[in-house]
Design a protein around this motif. Sequence first.
Motif, PDB file in Angstrom:
ATOM      1  N   LYS A   2       0.596  -1.135   0.009  1.00 21.57           N
ATOM      2  CA  LYS A   2      -0.003  -0.378   0.194  1.00 21.57           C
ATOM      3  C   LYS A   2       0.935   1.433   0.132  1.00 21.57           C
ATOM      4  O   LYS A   2       1.807   1.416   0.328  1.00 21.57           O
ATOM      5  CB  LYS A   2      -0.735   0.175   1.094  1.00 21.57           C
ATOM      6  CG  LYS A   2      -2.204  -0.683   1.051  1.00 21.57           C
ATOM      7  CD  LYS A   2      -2.720  -0.463   1.855  1.00 21.57           C
ATOM      8  CE  LYS A   2      -4.108  -0.937   2.388  1.00 21.57           C
ATOM      9  NZ  LYS A   2      -5.648  -0.407   3.575  1.00 21.57           N
ATOM     10  N   VAL A   4       0.465   5.699   0.786  1.00 24.94           N
ATOM     11  CA  VAL A   4      -0.083   6.889   0.748  1.00 24.94           C
ATOM     12  C   VAL A   4       0.414   8.305  -0.165  1.00 24.94           C
ATOM     13  O   VAL A   4       1.744   8.497  -0.401  1.00 24.94           O
ATOM     14  CB  VAL A   4      -0.194   6.928   2.258  1.00 24.94           C
ATOM     15  CG1 VAL A   4       1.452   7.677   2.276  1.00 24.94           C
ATOM     16  CG2 VAL A   4      -0.687   8.265   2.959  1.00 24.94           C
ATOM     17  N   LYS A   5      -0.706   8.908  -0.786  1.00 28.83           N
ATOM     18  CA  LYS A   5      -0.006  10.090  -1.285  1.00 28.83           C
ATOM     19  C   LYS A   5       0.223  11.266  -0.725  1.00 28.83           C
ATOM     20  O   LYS A   5       0.438  11.500   0.430  1.00 28.83           O
ATOM     21  CB  LYS A   5      -0.980  10.791  -2.299  1.00 28.83           C
ATOM     22  CG  LYS A   5      -1.197  11.758  -2.989  1.00 28.83           C
ATOM     23  CD  LYS A   5      -2.260  12.337  -3.385  1.00 28.83           C
ATOM     24  CE  LYS A   5      -1.740  13.382  -4.841  1.00 28.83           C
ATOM     25  NZ  LYS A   5      -1.629  13.297  -5.453  1.00 28.83           N
ATOM     26  N   ASP A  19       3.946   9.594  -3.981  1.00 27.45           N
ATOM     27  CA  ASP A  19       4.320   8.086  -3.153  1.00 27.45           C
ATOM     28  C   ASP A  19       4.569   7.442  -2.382  1.00 27.45           C
ATOM     29  O   ASP A  19       5.766   7.601  -3.014  1.00 27.45           O
ATOM     30  CB  ASP A  19       2.813   7.281  -3.954  1.00 27.45           C
ATOM     31  CG  ASP A  19       1.623   7.597  -4.787  1.00 27.45           C
ATOM     32  OD1 ASP A  19       1.296   8.529  -3.797  1.00 27.45           O
ATOM     33  OD2 ASP A  19       1.466   7.374  -5.681  1.00 27.45           O
ATOM     34  N   PRO A  36       0.150   4.423   5.385  1.00 26.28           N
ATOM     35  CA  PRO A  36      -1.093   4.372   4.757  1.00 26.28           C
ATOM     36  C   PRO A  36      -2.301   3.767   5.691  1.00 26.28           C
ATOM     37  O   PRO A  36      -2.459   2.656   6.439  1.00 26.28           O
ATOM     38  CB  PRO A  36      -1.166   3.001   3.210  1.00 26.28           C
ATOM     39  CG  PRO A  36       0.506   2.807   3.117  1.00 26.28           C
ATOM     40  CD  PRO A  36       1.030   2.809   4.349  1.00 26.28           C
ATOM     41  N   GLY A  37      -3.239   5.063   5.908  1.00 23.10           N
ATOM     42  CA  GLY A  37      -4.518   4.200   6.847  1.00 23.10           C
ATOM     43  C   GLY A  37      -4.154   5.033   8.152  1.00 23.10           C
ATOM     44  O   GLY A  37      -5.215   4.505   9.444  1.00 23.10           O
ATOM     45  N   ASP A  73      -5.677   8.779   3.018  1.00 20.85           N
ATOM     46  CA  ASP A  73      -4.752   8.601   2.109  1.00 20.85           C
ATOM     47  C   ASP A  73      -3.877   9.431   1.953  1.00 20.85           C
ATOM     48  O   ASP A  73      -3.052   9.516   0.630  1.00 20.85           O
ATOM     49  CB  ASP A  73      -6.343   8.386   1.121  1.00 20.85           C
ATOM     50  CG  ASP A  73      -7.114   9.946   0.888  1.00 20.85           C
ATOM     51  OD1 ASP A  73      -7.296  10.633   2.084  1.00 20.85           O
ATOM     52  OD2 ASP A  73      -8.070   9.567   0.794  1.00 20.85           O
TER      53      ASP A  73
END
Length: 135
Positions: A2, A4-5, A19, A36-37, A73
Motif C-alpha cells: 500500500k 499514501v500520497k 507516493d 497508509p491508513g 490517504d
Amino acid sequence: MKTVKVNIVTPDGPVAETDANMVIAVTESGEIGILPGHIAMVAPLKIGALRLKKGDATEHVAVHGGFLEIRPDVITVLAQSAEMASSIDLARAQAAAKRAEDQLRAKKDTQEYQMAELGLKRAINRINVYGSRAR
C-alpha cells in the motif's frame, strides 16, 4: 504494498508530490512513522529530515519547521521551507553553517543569537540530508 500520497508544500509553492509506503517525520513531540491508513492528525514539525520510503529506496527531504497534516490517504507537509536531498547545494549549506557559527561566536543581542542558532540548525539539517542521499 500500500502507498499514501505525499504533498510537500512551502510558501514558495509545491516541492514534491509523490507516493510512499511510509513517511518518517521529526515532530515537536518526537519522530513519527506514518503508514497508509493512519488516523487523521496534525503535528508541528521541527527542523529535521523527512524520509519517504518507497519499496527498498528512501528519499530524504530537508524540512525546516511547519506542520504535518495526516489523513488516511494523504499526508500534507506545510513547511516553512523544504528541499529534496537531490537539489541541495552542499557548498552553499556549508557556507551558511560557517556564517552562522561566526555570528554565534560574536555573541550579539539575544534575537541575533537566536536567529544565528536557527540558521545553523537549518544549515546542519541540509548538510545531513545531502549526506543521506547516497545511503
